[in-house]
Design a protein around this motif. Structure first.
Motif, PDB file in Angstrom:
ATOM      1  N   LEU A 121       0.859  -1.189   0.000  1.00  0.00           N
ATOM      2  CA  LEU A 121       0.000   0.000   0.000  1.00  0.00           C
ATOM      3  C   LEU A 121       0.894   1.238   0.000  1.00  0.00           C
ATOM      4  N   ALA A 122       1.123   1.799  -1.178  1.00  0.00           N
ATOM      5  CA  ALA A 122       1.972   2.974  -1.305  1.00  0.00           C
ATOM      6  C   ALA A 122       1.118   4.227  -1.142  1.00  0.00           C
ATOM      7  N   ILE A 123       1.496   5.067  -0.190  1.00  0.00           N
ATOM      8  CA  ILE A 123       0.799   6.325   0.046  1.00  0.00           C
ATOM      9  C   ILE A 123       1.785   7.444  -0.236  1.00  0.00           C
ATOM     10  N   GLY A 124       1.523   8.182  -1.291  1.00  0.00           N
ATOM     11  CA  GLY A 124       2.415   9.257  -1.685  1.00  0.00           C
ATOM     12  C   GLY A 124       1.768  10.609  -1.482  1.00  0.00           C
ATOM     13  N   SER A 125       2.589  11.598  -1.237  1.00  0.00           N
ATOM     14  CA  SER A 125       2.073  12.957  -1.106  1.00  0.00           C
ATOM     15  C   SER A 125       1.901  13.578  -2.491  1.00  0.00           C
ATOM     16  N   GLN A 126       1.309  14.762  -2.499  1.00  0.00           N
ATOM     17  CA  GLN A 126       1.113  15.527  -3.723  1.00  0.00           C
ATOM     18  C   GLN A 126       1.394  16.989  -3.423  1.00  0.00           C
ATOM     19  N   VAL A 127       1.530  17.780  -4.487  1.00  0.00           N
ATOM     20  CA  VAL A 127       1.628  19.219  -4.296  1.00  0.00           C
ATOM     21  C   VAL A 127       0.316  19.712  -3.697  1.00  0.00           C
ATOM     22  N   PRO A 128       0.262  20.928  -3.148  1.00  0.00           N
ATOM     23  CA  PRO A 128      -0.998  21.434  -2.600  1.00  0.00           C
ATOM     24  C   PRO A 128      -2.138  21.386  -3.618  1.00  0.00           C
ATOM     25  N   VAL A 129      -3.350  21.304  -3.113  1.00  0.00           N
ATOM     26  CA  VAL A 129      -4.533  21.134  -3.963  1.00  0.00           C
ATOM     27  C   VAL A 129      -4.572  22.178  -5.072  1.00  0.00           C
ATOM     28  N   ALA A 130      -4.196  23.394  -4.774  1.00  0.00           N
ATOM     29  CA  ALA A 130      -4.252  24.465  -5.769  1.00  0.00           C
ATOM     30  C   ALA A 130      -3.358  24.199  -6.973  1.00  0.00           C
ATOM     31  N   LYS A 155      -2.408  -2.076  -8.984  1.00  0.00           N
ATOM     32  CA  LYS A 155      -3.758  -2.611  -9.174  1.00  0.00           C
ATOM     33  C   LYS A 155      -4.799  -1.514  -9.245  1.00  0.00           C
ATOM     34  N   SER A 156      -4.676  -0.519  -8.380  1.00  0.00           N
ATOM     35  CA  SER A 156      -5.690   0.538  -8.315  1.00  0.00           C
ATOM     36  C   SER A 156      -5.061   1.830  -7.811  1.00  0.00           C
ATOM     37  N   VAL A 157      -5.662   2.946  -8.202  1.00  0.00           N
ATOM     38  CA  VAL A 157      -5.208   4.272  -7.809  1.00  0.00           C
ATOM     39  C   VAL A 157      -6.333   4.956  -7.029  1.00  0.00           C
ATOM     40  N   HIS A 158      -5.981   5.597  -5.911  1.00  0.00           N
ATOM     41  CA  HIS A 158      -6.974   6.224  -5.036  1.00  0.00           C
ATOM     42  C   HIS A 158      -6.504   7.644  -4.721  1.00  0.00           C
ATOM     43  N   THR A 159      -7.342   8.618  -4.981  1.00  0.00           N
ATOM     44  CA  THR A 159      -6.956  10.010  -4.777  1.00  0.00           C
ATOM     45  C   THR A 159      -7.741  10.627  -3.626  1.00  0.00           C
ATOM     46  N   VAL A 160      -7.079  11.521  -2.926  1.00  0.00           N
ATOM     47  CA  VAL A 160      -7.670  12.230  -1.787  1.00  0.00           C
ATOM     48  C   VAL A 160      -7.554  13.728  -2.051  1.00  0.00           C
ATOM     49  N   ARG A 161      -8.625  14.462  -1.791  1.00  0.00           N
ATOM     50  CA  ARG A 161      -8.577  15.913  -1.942  1.00  0.00           C
ATOM     51  C   ARG A 161      -9.015  16.645  -0.671  1.00  0.00           C
ATOM     52  N   THR A 162      -9.614  15.911   0.279  1.00  0.00           N
ATOM     53  CA  THR A 162     -10.016  16.499   1.551  1.00  0.00           C
ATOM     54  C   THR A 162      -9.700  15.522   2.668  1.00  0.00           C
ATOM     55  N   GLN A 163      -9.619  16.017   3.882  1.00  0.00           N
ATOM     56  CA  GLN A 163      -9.277  15.151   5.011  1.00  0.00           C
ATOM     57  C   GLN A 163     -10.333  14.084   5.261  1.00  0.00           C
ATOM     58  N   SER A 164     -11.587  14.407   5.044  1.00  0.00           N
ATOM     59  CA  SER A 164     -12.639  13.429   5.313  1.00  0.00           C
ATOM     60  C   SER A 164     -12.565  12.232   4.370  1.00  0.00           C
ATOM     61  N   GLN A 165     -11.852  12.380   3.230  1.00  0.00           N
ATOM     62  CA  GLN A 165     -11.717  11.271   2.285  1.00  0.00           C
ATOM     63  C   GLN A 165     -10.616  10.286   2.673  1.00  0.00           C
ATOM     64  N   ILE A 166      -9.721  10.688   3.578  1.00  0.00           N
ATOM     65  CA  ILE A 166      -8.532   9.877   3.864  1.00  0.00           C
ATOM     66  C   ILE A 166      -8.882   8.470   4.349  1.00  0.00           C
ATOM     67  N   PRO A 167      -9.698   8.284   5.409  1.00  0.00           N
ATOM     68  CA  PRO A 167      -9.939   6.919   5.885  1.00  0.00           C
ATOM     69  C   PRO A 167     -10.568   6.017   4.836  1.00  0.00           C
ATOM     70  N   ALA A 172     -10.217   1.537   1.070  1.00  0.00           N
ATOM     71  CA  ALA A 172     -10.490   0.960  -0.246  1.00  0.00           C
ATOM     72  C   ALA A 172      -9.211   0.425  -0.881  1.00  0.00           C
ATOM     73  N   ALA A 173      -8.111   1.154  -0.724  1.00  0.00           N
ATOM     74  CA  ALA A 173      -6.833   0.699  -1.260  1.00  0.00           C
ATOM     75  C   ALA A 173      -6.364  -0.564  -0.547  1.00  0.00           C
ATOM     76  N   TRP A 174      -6.523  -0.604   0.761  1.00  0.00           N
ATOM     77  CA  TRP A 174      -6.155  -1.777   1.564  1.00  0.00           C
ATOM     78  C   TRP A 174      -6.914  -3.009   1.069  1.00  0.00           C
ATOM     79  N   GLU A 175      -8.207  -2.855   0.871  1.00  0.00           N
ATOM     80  CA  GLU A 175      -9.030  -3.971   0.398  1.00  0.00           C
ATOM     81  C   GLU A 175      -8.586  -4.426  -0.984  1.00  0.00           C
ATOM     82  N   SER A 176      -8.275  -3.471  -1.852  1.00  0.00           N
ATOM     83  CA  SER A 176      -7.804  -3.804  -3.192  1.00  0.00           C
ATOM     84  C   SER A 176      -6.485  -4.581  -3.141  1.00  0.00           C
ATOM     85  N   ALA A 177      -5.570  -4.145  -2.293  1.00  0.00           N
ATOM     86  CA  ALA A 177      -4.262  -4.817  -2.184  1.00  0.00           C
ATOM     87  C   ALA A 177      -4.405  -6.266  -1.735  1.00  0.00           C
ATOM     88  N   LEU A 178      -5.388  -6.537  -0.881  1.00  0.00           N
ATOM     89  CA  LEU A 178      -5.552  -7.877  -0.305  1.00  0.00           C
ATOM     90  C   LEU A 178      -6.533  -8.758  -1.069  1.00  0.00           C
TER      91      LEU A 178
END
Length: 568
Positions: A121-130, A155-167, A172-178
């Motif tokens: 499960l690779a979790i990478g950062s991104q530049v600021p949303v703007a 296998k799958s790509v998952h994007t986050v744009r707000t804090q409420s999306q993180i969990p 979803a990524a964890w489930e996909s990996a397994l």
């Protein structure tokens, strides 16, 4: 309006304690805390990573968590370590990365994890949303579309744009990996989302249970009937048998059917090496290919029959093929078959249950004799090539390595020998980079395995060319005192490529390498090293493996590959 509640409706009401905790989250948390809290809620205990500017919110949150952090020196090596952790434990291996160069440097490792079906499960950062979309703000490390670089690898790509999306994104990524087939996944989260203070409640237990890939009963019924009525059944056992912990089921089925078994290079250890029905792993040999082609029913379990498993696509089965494969894309991709899309363990269990219910079995006293004949022909061919040194070196490694200890092999001539000739002795103990075939896998992967299970020593095997990819990780081995012995076979260059080019063109180009004194270099990191010889290898390697902490054993030797046979 009538309030109607159905039996299948799920109502989740928080307890009083949960409500109180949710309404009073601790201060000083940020988006990175939501990341590590979600990982903990999913059951993670160890994370691998390498910090970078945009990812600092995640790394700051680690110190407020109970997660064990293992940091390597190069992102690609960090990915190899996470890959091995996933293979050894069967659990998701979280990998924390930064943006742009840090993320991209991990791609070769994630390709190997994909080829080897390892749940990273690779979790990478991104530049600021703007800045998302690329080029507008000129942020450091900015890419126009970072996730596009990963989409063809994971296998799958998952994007986050707000804090409420993180969990939810991480779950979803964890489930996909397994979900079978296991594999790497990618999550990316912008820097400002990670750094911003959060008032969201602490993430507690998170459910991300993967769906099982269950075989269709009508297909296993047909497969069982074909196998029982076969006169010369045979089995090819691939890496899916190891990953699904199905070795016991495979043994029971093979013995009930009296069916000879050959394991692929990814399936090493799936079947007992010295069993009377074991054809071992000699797939790059025409005698084995002929034996399998002669089977009137061939059961292929957990293998896509790719290039190496099919003796470089020269394998042409004449009988009926049954293929059990969790990766739908690999089902019947190389040969027509009765295709059963299923996890190897579940499918083998279903086949066994069907045979037991009907009382069906295949007594065939001639099967072990046919196996002995095929193995004798293989050994006679290998012995005729004058490669005693290579066989002696491999035997010394096997003798020195404890049966339960895992080994990790780089792309080097000794590994090519090991694929065919090394007795893994236990399932899930021999791993190599033969999936994607990148250099530098062995040592960092071994470090990940040692972090996964510190109760047993781990062996890494590299050539001097591949070793140079991983020298920086001697510092990691020392820092965490990981119990890894690194065997470096020093032949002064890229030995495999040297041999390939000499055979194809009469002369090798670009394969000869200047290299350091590996023993002195190891000792400069505080890692004990020893220079050995083929005669002393067994003793020196056993001594190094018996000592706690990291060690290096250097074997100056020019090994040759055995000649495979593809044609009759």
């Amino acid at each position: 309006m009538t309030d109607m509640t159905h039996d299948h409706d799920i109502v989740l009401r928080p307890t009083a304690a949960q409500t109180t905790a949710a309404l009073n989250p601790p201060p000083g948390r940020n988006g990175g805390d939501l990341v590590v809290e979600t990982l903990q809620g999913l059951g993670a205990t160890t994370v691998f990573g390498l910090p970078g500017q945009h990812a600092l919110g995640m790394f700051d949150a680690l110190r407020r968590s109970s997660l064990t952090y293992v940091g390597l020196r190069v992102e690609n090596n960090t990915g190899f370590a996470a890959d091995a952790y996933g293979r050894i434990t069967g659990e998701v291996a979280p990998l924390l990365l930064s943006t742009g160069p840090g993320a991209l440097t991990s791609l070769a490792a994630l390709q190997e994890a994909a080829a080897g079906s390892s749940p990273v499960l690779a979790i990478g950062s991104q530049v600021p949303v703007a800045g998302l979309g690329g080029g507008r703000h000129g942020y450091l490390h900015e890419l126009r579309d970072q996730q596009a670089s990963f989409r063809d690898v994971v296998k799958s790509v998952h994007t986050v744009r707000t804090q409420s999306q993180i969990p939810s994104a991480i779950a979803a990524a964890w489930e996909s990996a397994l979900t079978a087939p296991h594999g790497p996944v990618w999550v990316e989260i912008p820097q400002d989302v990670l750094l911003a203070e959060t008032s969201l409640p602490v993430v507690t237990a998170v459910d991300a249970t993967p769906d099982e890939v269950v075989p269709r009963p009508e297909l296993t019924a047909v497969a069982a009937d074909l196998l029982v009525r076969a006169e010369r059944p045979a089995i090819i056992a691939g890496g899916g048998v190891v990953r699904s912990d199905a070795s016991g089921k495979l043994l029971a089925l093979a013995e009930r059917l009296n069916a000879p078994v050959v394991t692929t290079f990814g399936g090493k250890g799936a079947f007992p090496w010295e069993h009377p029905l074991s054809l071992q792993s000699w797939l790059e040999d025409r005698h084995t290919t002929d034996f399998l082609e002669d089977a009137d029913v061939l059961l292929v379990v957990g293998s896509g029959l790719g290039e190496l498993s099919s003796n470089y696509h020269t394998f042409e089965p004449r009988g009926r093929v049954i293929q059990i494969e969790a990766d739908l894309g690999k089902l019947e991709s190389n040969h027509p078959a009765l295709g059963i899309h299923a996890d190897a363990r579940l499918a083998l269990s279903a086949l066994l249950e069907t045979l037991l219910e009907t009382g069906a079995e295949r007594p065939d006293p001639a099967a072990p004799e046919r196996v002995r004949g095929a193995l004798a022909a293989v050994r006679e061919r290998i012995d005729g090539q004058g490669l005693t040194l290579e066989q002696d070196v491999l035997a010394a490694v096997r003798a020195a390595l404890p049966d339960g200890s895992p080994s990790f092999w780089d792309m080097t001539i000794l590994a090519y020998w090991a694929w065919s000739a090394f007795d893994a002795r236990r399932p899930n103990t021999m791993h190599s980079a033969q999936g994607a075939g990148g250099l530098g896998y062995g040592f960092p992967a071994a470090l990940g395995a040692a972090a996964a299970d510190p109760t047993r020593p781990v062996l890494a095997v590299s050539g001097d060319g591949g070793a140079m990819y991983s020298i920086a990780e001697l510092a990691t081995a020392r820092q965490y005192n990981l119990d890894v012995t690194w065997l470096i076979v020093d032949d002064g260059g890229y030995g495999i490529l040297r041999e390939y080019m000499a055979d194809a063109f009469g002369e090798a180009t670009g394969t000869e390498l200047a290299r350091p004194d590996f023993v002195a270099l190891a000792e400069s990191f505080g890692v004990p090293g020893v220079r050995t010889s083929p005669e002393a290898l067994r003793g020196d390697l056993a001594k190094a493996l018996a000592q706690p902490g990291p060690s290096v054993v250097v074997l100056p030797a020019v090994l040759r590959m055995f000649a495979p046979t593809h044609l009759s």
